[in-house]
Enzyme design. Structure first.
Site, PDB file in Angstrom:
ATOM      1  N   GLU A 176       0.830  -1.217   0.000  1.00 17.79           N
ATOM      2  CA  GLU A 176       0.000   0.000   0.000  1.00 17.79           C
ATOM      3  C   GLU A 176       0.861   1.262   0.000  1.00 17.79           C
ATOM      4  OE1 GLU A 176      -2.688   0.345   3.355  1.00 17.79           O
ATOM      5  OE2 GLU A 176      -3.677   2.097   2.523  1.00 17.79           O
ATOM      6  N   LYS A 218      -2.486  -1.902  -3.242  1.00 18.26           N
ATOM      7  CA  LYS A 218      -3.535  -1.057  -2.641  1.00 18.26           C
ATOM      8  C   LYS A 218      -3.130   0.398  -2.784  1.00 18.26           C
ATOM      9  CE  LYS A 218      -6.069  -0.282   1.658  1.00 18.26           C
ATOM     10  NZ  LYS A 218      -6.765  -0.960   2.759  1.00 18.26           N
ATOM     11  N   GLY A 261      -9.154   6.593   1.625  1.00 19.32           N
ATOM     12  CA  GLY A 261      -8.325   7.758   1.910  1.00 19.32           C
ATOM     13  C   GLY A 261      -9.029   9.066   2.210  1.00 19.32           C
TER      14      GLY A 261
HETATM   15  P1  13P Z   1      -9.346   3.992   4.182  1.00 23.02           P
HETATM   16  O1  13P Z   1     -10.181   3.319   3.123  1.00 23.02           O
HETATM   17  O2  13P Z   1     -10.154   4.559   5.313  1.00 23.02           O
HETATM   18  O3  13P Z   1      -8.337   4.928   3.601  1.00 23.02           O
HETATM   19  O4  13P Z   1      -8.532   2.842   4.906  1.00 23.02           O
HETATM   20  C1  13P Z   1      -7.912   1.896   4.153  1.00 23.02           C
HETATM   21  C2  13P Z   1      -6.670   1.479   4.812  1.00 23.02           C
HETATM   22  O5  13P Z   1      -6.481   0.318   5.097  1.00 23.02           O
HETATM   23  C3  13P Z   1      -5.646   2.500   5.071  1.00 23.02           C
HETATM   24  O6  13P Z   1      -4.464   1.880   5.418  1.00 23.02           O
END
Ligand code: 13P
Length: 339
Positions: A176, A218, A261
């Site tokens: 991510e 991600k 996000g």
């Molecule tokens: P959000 O979809 O709230 O951004 O969270 C996803 C996530 O795992 C952030 O690390």
């Protein structure tokens, strides 16, 4: 080992399904509970996660759930450990393994994600506890000087080390690289920064022998900064994001599961829908939302056991809409209809 990783990665992005990120750290879940004036005790955290994981029918739309270290060790009120409860419903348990983004030395305003020390041993334990996929998040901010090449490469290297250890343990890594959308930057600037972070990441994954067929990405979507004046609309976001992914993500990656996000839940669904409507693409395009799947549920719940059913309906509804967005068949008008 390879075949199992490939199967798990594919199952996580199976048709019509996506991932629930319920891996908020103790600090982050406290912020979410503050918004409903609820104290963040271990039992409140457990009760909230139980509400989500036992939502009737949600396994139609949710392929996997990312857990936090505390949560993977907790159980439902009937004593069933959460990983077993999920697996029994056909939902794959996952685990967030990074220890958070910390200030990067000699780089003001930038971060590097920590958590590599002892990670091999932690992976062995998480596998025993039932985890079959994992997540590591790096963050990059945008301004005139940032993200720096230094920040891009240190985080890419750590992501590579994490992903290799995860695969060695038989656990699918979700890498991510999150370019944060705070600030007043243009969508073009977001596209450049996002592409840069992804390019470095895939260089490191290649050099560190990570099997892309057993890896999921991600990423953030490419947006105008949240404080920008004339912000890009749904079509522009979809096209800019697809352009970056096409340039920087190898087709061997089976799936791309976006983070939300800080977008509103409806925006996150509409953006994913617009991208899938422009398919087919070399990779499955799906979701791994935290806030955008949970926001209405946590609000409906408010910490009151009497509201569990209503909160579960709210979660089910968002999961269903995001499932529709997997095939480009979501329409904002669906929001007005009862589910
Ligand atoms: P959000 O979809 O709230 O951004 O969270 C996803 C996530 O795992 C952030 O690390």
């Amino acid at each position: 080992m390879g075949a199992e990783l490939h199967e798990t990665a594919k199952a996580l992005v199976a048709e019509g399904k996506g991932i629930l990120a319920a891996d908020e750290s103790t600090g982050t879940i406290k912020k979410r509970f503050d918004s409903i004036q609820l104290e963040s005790t271990e039992d409140n955290r457990r009760a909230y996660r139980e509400l989500l994981f036992t939502t009737p029918g949600v396994e139609e739309y949710i392929s996997g759930v990312i857990l936090y270290d505390e949560t993977i060790r907790q159980s439902a009120s009937d004593g069933t450990p959460f990983p077993k409860l999920l697996a029994d419903r056909g939902i794959i348990p996952g685990i967030k393994v990074d220890l958070g983004a910390k200030p990067l030395a000699l780089a003001e305003g930038e971060t590097v994600t920590e958590g590599l020390d002892g990670l091999r041993e932690r992976f062995a334990e998480y596998y025993e506890l039932g985890a079959r996929f994992s997540k590591w998040r790096a963050t990059y901010s945008i301004d005139a000087q940032r993200p720096s090449e230094y920040c891009v490469w240190t985080n890419a290297h750590a992501l590579g080390r994490y992903a290799a250890l995860s695969q060695e343990a038989g656990i699918v890594p979700i890498v991510e690289p999150e370019v944060l959308m705070d600030g007043d930057h243009s969508i073009e600037r977001a596209a450049k920064a996002t592409g840069r972070a992804q390019q470095a990441l895939f260089t490191e994954l290649h050099d560190q022998r990570v099997d892309l067929y057993g890896t999921l990405l991600k990423p953030n979507m490419v947006l105008s900064g949240y404080e920008a004046g004339d912000r890009a609309g749904v079509n522009e976001v979809a096209e800019a994001t697809l352009d970056v992914l096409t340039r920087h993500v190898p087709a061997a990656v089976p799936g791309i599961v976006f983070l939300s996000g800080g977008q509103t839940d409806e925006d996150a669904t509409a953006h994913l829908n617009a991208m899938n409507a422009r398919g087919p693409h070399p990779w499955e395009l799906s979701f791994s939302y935290g806030r955008a799947l949970q926001a209405p549920a946590i609000k409906s719940w408010g910490g009151d056991p009497a509201n569990v059913e209503e909160a579960q309906k709210a979660f089910y509804r968002r999961a269903k809409f995001n499932s529709a967005a997997r095939t480009g068949s979501y329409a904002p008008e669906m929001e007005a209809a009862a589910v």
